[in-house]
Design a protein around this motif. Structure first.
Motif, mmCIF file in Angstrom:
data_model
loop_
_atom_site.group_PDB
_atom_site.id
_atom_site.type_symbol
_atom_site.label_atom_id
_atom_site.label_comp_id
_atom_site.label_asym_id
_atom_site.label_seq_id
_atom_site.Cartn_x
_atom_site.Cartn_y
_atom_site.Cartn_z
ATOM 1 N N LYS A 95 0.855 -1.201 0.000
ATOM 2 C CA LYS A 95 0.000 0.000 0.000
ATOM 3 C C LYS A 95 0.888 1.248 0.000
ATOM 4 N N HIS A 96 2.012 1.177 0.735
ATOM 5 C CA HIS A 96 2.969 2.296 0.743
ATOM 6 C C HIS A 96 3.462 2.579 -0.678
ATOM 7 N N HIS A 97 3.738 1.535 -1.454
ATOM 8 C CA HIS A 97 4.219 1.737 -2.832
ATOM 9 C C HIS A 97 3.086 2.130 -3.781
ATOM 10 N N CYS A 213 14.338 8.180 5.510
ATOM 11 C CA CYS A 213 14.514 7.945 4.075
ATOM 12 C C CYS A 213 13.352 8.452 3.223
ATOM 13 N N HIS A 214 12.459 9.253 3.832
ATOM 14 C CA HIS A 214 11.484 9.985 3.016
ATOM 15 C C HIS A 214 11.591 11.490 3.278
ATOM 16 N N VAL A 215 12.643 11.900 4.031
ATOM 17 C CA VAL A 215 12.763 13.327 4.354
ATOM 18 C C VAL A 215 14.170 13.872 4.074
ATOM 19 N N TRP A 242 19.054 2.632 0.726
ATOM 20 C CA TRP A 242 19.073 3.140 -0.662
ATOM 21 C C TRP A 242 17.617 3.140 -1.125
ATOM 22 N N HIS A 243 16.795 3.810 -0.344
ATOM 23 C CA HIS A 243 15.349 3.695 -0.449
ATOM 24 C C HIS A 243 14.807 4.437 -1.676
ATOM 25 N N HIS A 244 15.518 5.506 -2.071
ATOM 26 C CA HIS A 244 15.125 6.224 -3.288
ATOM 27 C C HIS A 244 15.344 5.323 -4.506
ATOM 28 N N HIS A 246 15.197 2.210 -4.459
ATOM 29 C CA HIS A 246 14.161 1.184 -4.353
ATOM 30 C C HIS A 246 12.812 1.692 -4.870
ATOM 31 N N HIS A 247 12.478 2.947 -4.569
ATOM 32 C CA HIS A 247 11.207 3.481 -5.088
ATOM 33 C C HIS A 247 11.258 3.642 -6.607
ATOM 34 N N ALA A 248 12.457 3.915 -7.130
ATOM 35 C CA ALA A 248 12.577 4.046 -8.593
ATOM 36 C C ALA A 248 12.448 2.673 -9.265
HETATM 37 ZN ZN LIG Z 1 9.216 4.348 0.956
#
Ligand SMILES: [Zn+2]
Ligand SMILES: [Zn+2]
Length: 313
Positions: A95-97, A213-215, A242-244, A246-248
């Motif tokens: 749901k977060h993604h 990792c979101h701020v 390396w969460h950015h 991961h979102h990419a």
């Molecule tokens: Zn995230």
């Protein structure tokens, strides 16, 4: 969220924290020894990888394929981190993604009413801990984790989460007793450090991915959320910071995409691949990475600034 769920989560937050203070005050310099640290390190790696490789990369994102018994072993190891049952965790994270940093994201630090510093602090608190008392475990598992719900063994592991978590706390005590040659004080000491304090450490490192990792941190890809890469969290988070990246590329088995982006969870998947325990490992080619690169806007403040100040993405 029921009162029971809220109280259980409250205990899971407060008890390890109190254990850290009490254990630190009573046991440091007196009883903390290589046995405590050794079992703490081993339990940190087993339960941490249970979350990062198991719950996250394998079961949430299907970043690689493996034998069924390995899927179950990772689900059990992840349960011992005390972050909730595997199916609930996967549903929340998918749901977060689906709604990253938007209304519906269970733990975004950017969905709040307050402005300025108060808003940033309020957002960080919600993403780190506050969400455990409101949105945690509330995503529909039938909608977001139907593949796991259809697996009877996975449903059983999910149901037995409290028991598995308890066993994860008792293993350190048993190891402390056995490896010290039958000392109850050693059993207690290893229980505090490799049981409760280890849960505290794994919890706060995991939650830092949701909050820090979101701020704060760096960004280089064109993604619509506010995710960031945070190098100093890379090793403690076993590569999840390396969460950015991961979102990419959510399905990539590797979150560290450059040689210096240390990613112990990726190394484990690589090693499993080498010995035939992982296959169909999802990777992202350098060309694909270049295509997703963000073109800096003229006058942009550049990478390294708080993501919340980066309005261009
Ligand atoms: Zn995230
Ligand atoms: Zn993810």
């Amino acid at each position: 969220m029921t009162r029971l769920e809220r109280n259980a989560n409250l205990s899971a937050v407060i008890i390890p924290f109190v254990a850290l203070i009490v254990g630190g005050a009573l046991l440091w310099n007196r009883l903390l020894d290589p046995l405590d640290l050794g079992v703490l390190a081993v339990m940190y790696l087993i339960t941490g990888m249970g979350i990062t490789v198991g719950y996250h990369r394998l079961l949430t994102h299907r970043a690689f394929e493996t034998h069924r018994w390995i899927r179950y072993a990772f689900a059990i190891a992840g349960s011992m981190a005390l972050e909730g049952g595997v199916i609930d965790w996967v549903a929340d994270h998918r749901k977060h993604h689906t709604f990253p940093d938007e209304e519906g994201d269970p733990h975004s630090p950017h969905v709040h009413d307050a402005d300025g510093v108060k808003g940033v602090l309020q957002g960080l608190w919600h993403a780190h801990t506050g969400w455990l008392f409101s949105t945690h475990g509330q995503a529909s598992s039938r909608r977001y984790a139907a593949d796991l719900v259809s697996d009877p063994t996975m449903r059983k592991i999910n149901r037995r989460f409290p028991l598995i978590a308890l066993i994860g706390l008792l293993i350190p005590a048993a190891l402390g007793y056995a490896l010290s040659g039958g000392s109850w004080m050693a059993a207690l000491s290893v229980y505090v450090w490799a049981g409760l304090v280890r849960v505290f450490l794994v919890h706060h490192v995991t939650w830092s991915i949701n909050s820090i990792c979101h701020v704060f941190g760096k960004r280089r890809f064109d993604v619509r959320d506010q995710s960031t890469n945070v190098f100093w969290l890379a090793l403690p988070s076993l590569g999840e910071a390396w969460h950015h990246n991961h979102h990419a590329f959510p399905r990539s088995a590797f979150h560290g995409l450059r040689w210096y982006e240390l990613d112990p969870s990726g190394w484990l998947i690589l090693a499993m691949g080498k010995v035939g325990l992982a296959w169909d490992v999802v990777t992202v080619s350098p060309e694909k990475q270049r295509e997703r690169m963000r073109v800096p806007a003229a006058g942009s403040v550049g990478a390294g600034t708080p993501a919340s100040a980066d309005a261009s993405s």
